[in-house]
Design an enzyme around this catalytic site. Sequence first.
Site, PDB file in Angstrom:
ATOM      1  N   ARG A   1       1.236  -1.148  -0.050  1.00 28.25           N
ATOM      2  CA  ARG A   1       0.202  -0.544  -0.055  1.00 28.25           C
ATOM      3  C   ARG A   1       0.570   1.308  -0.042  1.00 28.25           C
ATOM      4  O   ARG A   1       0.700   2.638  -0.725  1.00 28.25           O
ATOM      5  CB  ARG A   1      -1.084   0.092   1.063  1.00 28.25           C
ATOM      6  CG  ARG A   1      -2.218  -0.511   0.704  1.00 28.25           C
ATOM      7  CD  ARG A   1      -1.997  -2.101   0.326  1.00 28.25           C
ATOM      8  NE  ARG A   1      -3.185  -2.904   0.252  1.00 28.25           N
ATOM      9  CZ  ARG A   1      -3.729  -3.904   1.033  1.00 28.25           C
ATOM     10  NH1 ARG A   1      -3.208  -3.732   1.979  1.00 28.25           N
ATOM     11  NH2 ARG A   1      -4.624  -4.043   1.249  1.00 28.25           N
TER      12      ARG A   1
ATOM     13  N   ASP B   1      -6.860 -14.287   0.539  1.00 29.02           N
ATOM     14  CA  ASP B   1      -7.801 -13.961   0.957  1.00 29.02           C
ATOM     15  C   ASP B   1      -9.010 -12.927   0.441  1.00 29.02           C
ATOM     16  O   ASP B   1      -8.389 -12.340  -0.688  1.00 29.02           O
ATOM     17  CB  ASP B   1      -7.413 -12.565   2.172  1.00 29.02           C
ATOM     18  CG  ASP B   1      -6.352 -11.686   1.908  1.00 29.02           C
ATOM     19  OD1 ASP B   1      -5.406 -11.569   0.724  1.00 29.02           O
ATOM     20  OD2 ASP B   1      -6.816  -9.769   2.322  1.00 29.02           O
ATOM     21  N   GLU B   2     -10.136 -12.566   0.909  1.00 33.32           N
ATOM     22  CA  GLU B   2     -10.949 -11.796   0.090  1.00 33.32           C
ATOM     23  C   GLU B   2     -10.699 -12.218  -1.211  1.00 33.32           C
ATOM     24  O   GLU B   2     -10.665 -11.092  -2.065  1.00 33.32           O
ATOM     25  CB  GLU B   2     -10.498 -10.112   0.311  1.00 33.32           C
ATOM     26  CG  GLU B   2     -10.191 -10.141   2.384  1.00 33.32           C
ATOM     27  CD  GLU B   2     -10.285  -8.157   2.829  1.00 33.32           C
ATOM     28  OE1 GLU B   2     -11.044  -8.119   2.743  1.00 33.32           O
ATOM     29  OE2 GLU B   2      -9.016  -7.793   1.417  1.00 33.32           O
TER      30      GLU B   2
ATOM     31  N   TRP C   1      -7.279 -14.603  10.323  1.00 31.28           N
ATOM     32  CA  TRP C   1      -7.217 -12.918  10.603  1.00 31.28           C
ATOM     33  C   TRP C   1      -8.875 -12.467  11.040  1.00 31.28           C
ATOM     34  O   TRP C   1      -8.654 -11.321  11.226  1.00 31.28           O
ATOM     35  CB  TRP C   1      -7.046 -12.209   9.344  1.00 31.28           C
ATOM     36  CG  TRP C   1      -7.660 -12.148   8.316  1.00 31.28           C
ATOM     37  CD1 TRP C   1      -7.522 -13.473   7.275  1.00 31.28           C
ATOM     38  CD2 TRP C   1      -8.516 -11.062   7.622  1.00 31.28           C
ATOM     39  NE1 TRP C   1      -8.493 -12.812   6.699  1.00 31.28           N
ATOM     40  CE2 TRP C   1      -8.808 -11.594   7.065  1.00 31.28           C
ATOM     41  CE3 TRP C   1      -9.058 -10.368   8.864  1.00 31.28           C
ATOM     42  CZ2 TRP C   1      -9.625 -10.559   5.723  1.00 31.28           C
ATOM     43  CZ3 TRP C   1      -9.452  -9.326   7.564  1.00 31.28           C
ATOM     44  CH2 TRP C   1     -11.002  -9.889   6.399  1.00 31.28           C
TER      45      TRP C   1
ATOM     46  N   TYR D   1      -4.410  -6.054  14.946  1.00 31.24           N
ATOM     47  CA  TYR D   1      -4.058  -5.429  13.637  1.00 31.24           C
ATOM     48  C   TYR D   1      -4.115  -3.983  14.138  1.00 31.24           C
ATOM     49  O   TYR D   1      -4.760  -3.444  14.690  1.00 31.24           O
ATOM     50  CB  TYR D   1      -5.369  -5.656  12.655  1.00 31.24           C
ATOM     51  CG  TYR D   1      -6.062  -6.609  11.716  1.00 31.24           C
ATOM     52  CD1 TYR D   1      -5.098  -7.508  11.400  1.00 31.24           C
ATOM     53  CD2 TYR D   1      -6.442  -5.452  10.181  1.00 31.24           C
ATOM     54  CE1 TYR D   1      -5.624  -8.929  11.103  1.00 31.24           C
ATOM     55  CE2 TYR D   1      -6.485  -6.592   9.428  1.00 31.24           C
ATOM     56  CZ  TYR D   1      -5.708  -8.350   9.795  1.00 31.24           C
ATOM     57  OH  TYR D   1      -6.247  -9.128   8.503  1.00 31.24           O
TER      58      TYR D   1
ATOM     59  N   GLU E   1      -2.032   1.457   4.206  1.00 28.59           N
ATOM     60  CA  GLU E   1      -3.110   2.148   3.285  1.00 28.59           C
ATOM     61  C   GLU E   1      -2.650   3.837   3.690  1.00 28.59           C
ATOM     62  O   GLU E   1      -3.361   4.711   3.110  1.00 28.59           O
ATOM     63  CB  GLU E   1      -4.494   1.997   3.535  1.00 28.59           C
ATOM     64  CG  GLU E   1      -5.512   2.292   2.267  1.00 28.59           C
ATOM     65  CD  GLU E   1      -4.620   2.235   1.359  1.00 28.59           C
ATOM     66  OE1 GLU E   1      -3.938   1.537   0.420  1.00 28.59           O
ATOM     67  OE2 GLU E   1      -4.801   3.627   0.766  1.00 28.59           O
TER      68      GLU E   1
END
Length: 505
Positions: free
Chosen positions: A125, A288-289, A357, A382, A435
């Site tokens: 990021r 992931d995702e 996670w 996190y 990010e």
Amino acid sequence: MIIPHPARLTRRAGSFAPAGGLRVLATRGAERPARLLAGYLRRPSIHSGPAIRLDLAAGHGPEGYELDIGPADALLTASTEAGLRNGVQTIRQLVPLHGPPRLPCLHVRDSPRLPWRGVLLDVARHFLPPEFLREFVDLLALHKYNVLHLHLTDDQGWRVEIDGRPRLTEVGAWRAESMVGAAGSGVFDGVPHGGFYTQRELRELVAFAADRGVAIVPEIDLPGHVRAALAAYPELGNRPGTALPVWTEWGISPDILGVHDGAFAFCREVLTQVADVFPAPHLHIGGDECPTTQWADNPLARDQAARLGLRDTAELHPWFLGRLHEIVADLGRQAVCWDETGHAAGRLPPELVVTAWRDAAHGALAVARGHQVVMAPHTSTYFDYRQSEEPGEPPREPVTTLEDVYRFDPLAGGLPVADGSGPGVLGTQAQLWTEHAPTPDHVRHLAFPRLCALAERAWSPPDRRYAEFRERLAGHLARLRALDALPKERVRFAGALGVPGKTMP
Ligand code: ACM
């Protein structure tokens, strides 16, 4: 003052303060950890005379050590270089910050609670310079972390040079701007940024980390989170005719790799080069995702699912990870993947290590299904989440305080520690997603002191109290400040509540 606290420590009266200052003497096999300690003390090693002596001897386990400091002798003993390095970090924390160099007399017998003590650093990021990565690795070692999980690729950037695929870094390493505030805010900052690491730079980092007992586990996030790769090579995706920029937004993108030979050839090429750069036994393949809507719309993916007898294209996701696992196994490494439900684990080869996670319960489910698991529940690990209600904290929730982290137990519910190759909890790790963290100082702010708390959870017996940890932490923070580990000035995060000119949507 030591963080993480040793398993057993007995303080004795007096100190070891030889007239010539603190110097280091290595016996055979202990030369490399001795050089490390001598470097920290800024004194050359010696071959005779009063010194901190490093010795190899049986009986201390793979990472344990014993430290015996009296007024006339200081002896560090371990069975491995890794054990000696852990002892070196303890000694480093015992040297007073001010005044003449000396060590307090004490006896320590120490070994870790968990074998995997990790920190994820997201360099995708925001690109972070190699000098900062070295500094960061050294701070991980100070806290007896032994894994740096380097998140090298994502929708917003591709950071590792790959021979034969120049556009990955010519195109994929640069983005036009970033989103300000929470995902979906629609507010952009207009600031282009990027960068990448050459393989040579990464090999140098690997060697630097190895000297400090830190293994770098690279992550190539597949088959989702690949917008930067698709910006470089659209043919890897499901819509080869559509040009996509490196993503300036963040969240979950529907654009994922295609299910075709070209995509698998790409994965093999990249993972082969990455395995060559990073000698760690583990290699993270992401996972992931990954919404599978584009596979549902794609005839190639639908045909593949039908050929495999799968119920639908969503089932291609664990199948895809299984293929990546085979590639990684061919390279002599063990694949690690994210798991966000615990359910996918039932359809993955049990040799795949799982990073759990979302919820610790998913990690427990994966253990029950035969996996080794790295516990990384977001509400405790996190560290991109705000750590207080102070203005200027990042726009990421829930608030995850130092105390929240300290109270997290990766073995909660009596989960077993993974020993050898059997199922269980391999360890835990912090996540530093970047990010909202464009500079090293932003990362330092997110990392400390929460990394100190998690280090203690990963290393120390779980019987220590938070109040006592806070007392030790006060002195430890002075050490971190002396090491330039903390931001020099107050850091504020774009999109944060209370930051003028930028508001959370
Ligand atoms: C993740 O937070 N997507 C691993």
